[in-house]
Design an enzyme around this catalytic site. Sequence first.
Site, PDB file in Angstrom:
ATOM      1  N   ASP A   1      31.072  38.381  23.693  1.00 47.27           N
ATOM      2  CA  ASP A   1      31.093  37.700  24.988  1.00 47.27           C
ATOM      3  C   ASP A   1      31.791  38.561  26.044  1.00 47.27           C
ATOM      4  OD1 ASP A   1      30.709  35.610  26.760  1.00 47.27           O
ATOM      5  OD2 ASP A   1      31.646  34.094  25.494  1.00 47.27           O
TER       6      ASP A   1
ATOM      7  N   ASP B   1      24.508  29.929  29.849  1.00 44.86           N
ATOM      8  CA  ASP B   1      25.398  28.847  29.409  1.00 44.86           C
ATOM      9  C   ASP B   1      24.789  27.489  29.713  1.00 44.86           C
ATOM     10  OD1 ASP B   1      27.415  30.185  28.214  1.00 44.86           O
ATOM     11  OD2 ASP B   1      28.799  30.122  29.903  1.00 44.86           O
TER      12      ASP B   1
HETATM   13  C1  DGJ Z   1      31.005  31.707  27.328  1.00 44.40           C
HETATM   14  C2  DGJ Z   1      29.803  31.647  26.444  1.00 44.40           C
HETATM   15  O1  DGJ Z   1      28.633  31.797  27.172  1.00 44.40           O
HETATM   16  C3  DGJ Z   1      29.817  30.369  25.636  1.00 44.40           C
HETATM   17  O2  DGJ Z   1      28.659  30.256  24.867  1.00 44.40           O
HETATM   18  C4  DGJ Z   1      31.046  30.371  24.787  1.00 44.40           C
HETATM   19  O3  DGJ Z   1      30.984  31.391  23.843  1.00 44.40           O
HETATM   20  C5  DGJ Z   1      32.276  30.518  25.649  1.00 44.40           C
HETATM   21  N1  DGJ Z   1      32.192  31.654  26.514  1.00 44.40           N
HETATM   22  C6  DGJ Z   1      33.514  30.641  24.804  1.00 44.40           C
HETATM   23  O4  DGJ Z   1      34.638  30.894  25.535  1.00 44.40           O
END
Ligand code: DGJ
Length: 726
Positions: free
Chosen positions: A476, A546
């Site tokens: 991430d 997201d």
């Molecule tokens: C952002 C990501 O896009 C989510 O899927 C998740 O992993 C969160 N970060 C976790 O902090």
Amino acid sequence: MSITYQKSNNLFKLTTANTLYAFELSHGTLVHRYYGQKRGATVPTSADVKGRVVSFSPYRDEDDKAFSFDTLPLEYSYFGSGDFRPTALRIKNANGDSVTSFSYVSHKIRRGRVDLSPIPAGRADDKTQTLDITLRDHVSGCELHLYYTVFYDCDVISRYAAITNHSGGDVVVEKWMSLCLDLPGEDYELISLGGRHCRERTVYQRTPIGRGNLSVASRRGATSHQMNPFMAVCAKDANEDRGEVYGFNLVWSGSFLGECESDQMHTTRIQLGLGSENFTYRLRDGETVYAPEAIMTYSPAGLGNMSRHFHDFINRHIVPEKAHEQRPVVLNSWEAFYFNINEDIMVDFAAAAADCGMDMVIMDDGWFGARINDKAGLGDWFVNRNRFPDGLRPFVERVKATGVKFGIWVEPEMVNPDSNLYRAHPDWVISCRGRERSLSRSQMVLDMSNPAVIDYLKASFTETFADVPIDYFKWDMNRQISEPGSPTLAPEDQGSLEYRYMLGVYSLFDWFTKQYPDAMIENCSGGGGRYDPAMMYFTSQIWTSDNTSARDRVLIQYSSQLAYPASVMSCHVSNPKGDLRELDLKYKVAVGGILGYEFNVLNTPDEIKDEIRRQVARYRTFDRLIQFGTHYRLSSPYETGISAYYYRLDGEILLSAILTDGKAVIGKKKALKKLAVRTADKDAVYRDAISGVTYTGAQLRAGIEIGEFAPDATGYDAKLWHFQKI
Ligand code: DGJ
């Protein structure tokens, strides 16, 4: 040979399966002559093109005033030498001026390609060839290499470059584009994909290119949610199936600049590269620096064909070996529990994943350091013993005993101020001396240009993951770069911080792929904030957004596929609240890409679990088509309110039609009644494995009735057909 040089007329010709790219060496300058269809092409040379003397355009030779850098279609352009169009390269010389003019010295045609590592670039195959042209600026002595690599079968040609400083002192590269292309004509339009977090690539813009600079850019140190590096330059009448389209992209994950501008000669200059705003590079004497690879393709038959070239290129030359394996259906903990995870919850979750027929459980954020919310712990890559008392390995063994594989979340590039790492090394973050350090999601960005930071990360992960059988990493990256400065770089090198940051990130990715060769990596940057070909080089798939609402995903996924294949598009069914209808819609949208799930299956009614089992089993009957099939778009949700497309592989076709509420419709809605599977085999008979109905190939080609949609309260419905030749 896909690359040739004809001495008789000084023409370089680069051919792919269907396209031809040509330029001429004239007066030591590379003059662009042709990019388009191979069949029937006639390439003009200076013998055919009558030069025009244009007032106010500088020339070098009183007897040849028509030879002006300002008016010729050029392969590359240098600041200050009389080309007043947007420049591809500006170098500040040791004497303080920024004028250069590079002339041809020699060229080589070689098999394979030039290695840019750690910068990722298209992987060569047996047919890949590269043209390497050496040019020199005779005043500074700097040497420029322009590279052209031909990926024959995909109809893709790439452009990248290297500069070596032989000037005896320091020079500064102040603007640098990987690709410069002067196309004849000025009646083009630019298609670009803007957006924002949770609405990535949904600002599908189609803008006329004219006089004045039209640009796409990211100044965020990441390719970004807000603007993707993909560009399509197309004829005004081009549509999905017809018209000329030139597609471009950059194999890079940091800030970039793409620009288009037409000029007084009625030509259009297109450029793509690092730009100048977030990039300068002090080049020491004897040092070489590389510009990332830009890719381009030409389609005489609309946007669909352009997308298929790029899909093919990414699937064959970009994604890692691991991406060619069947992808796991994952169950991810994030939207199920957010930070509230521990060993027992995760083991139960894994058991539920196995029970629903899924392949892997992903432990998302919250397993390490003091990371119980987003305020603390980033950078401290050791397991949280309060949550996992016996450590990672015994926990992962329990997970695996349930029958699923195991994946884990990391965010290596970041640090929370509230962390052991930051307390020990406040000078390891990107920052400018004396200036406040901005936060975003309560975090700062580690200075990945500093080798000590990379070493720390390698050592931490090596220790924490020693003997832990990890099958998947979710990498991430949840903020972008402000105050771009490095506490360790010399003042003269600060302008290259973002460039060096990316090199550090790529070298760490490379280390991960070697250290954990059996693990697949999924890329994520708050969803699709680094949805670019360079990330796809290391990671088999990318968390697309997201935003997991099926309704928003229809648009996000549709436009993402303009440039990127379904095989990289990670799509999860999230949060069904006991509503089977909703679950069906979410599933039909998610199987536009690589399927996964992301909600608390532990609290889920049995009927939902039964349905998920059926969904996963059904997905397994057609997942090959999504991962390896050829993609055809039939209807744009932006235009008709219906997203319709199909994947074709061998004798099978997966057809999808999703009715949207039409809120995002651009222009007028057109009524869409039939879906024509134009590449069905006309002499074959197909059976739809979902409904059991039989169709002839001719019927599929002519178009099948969509039939009635039964929209839910929000106006959405989706249909799926899986045709198999019988
Ligand atoms: C952002 C990501 O896009 C989510 O899927 C998740 O992993 C969160 N970060 C976790 O902090």
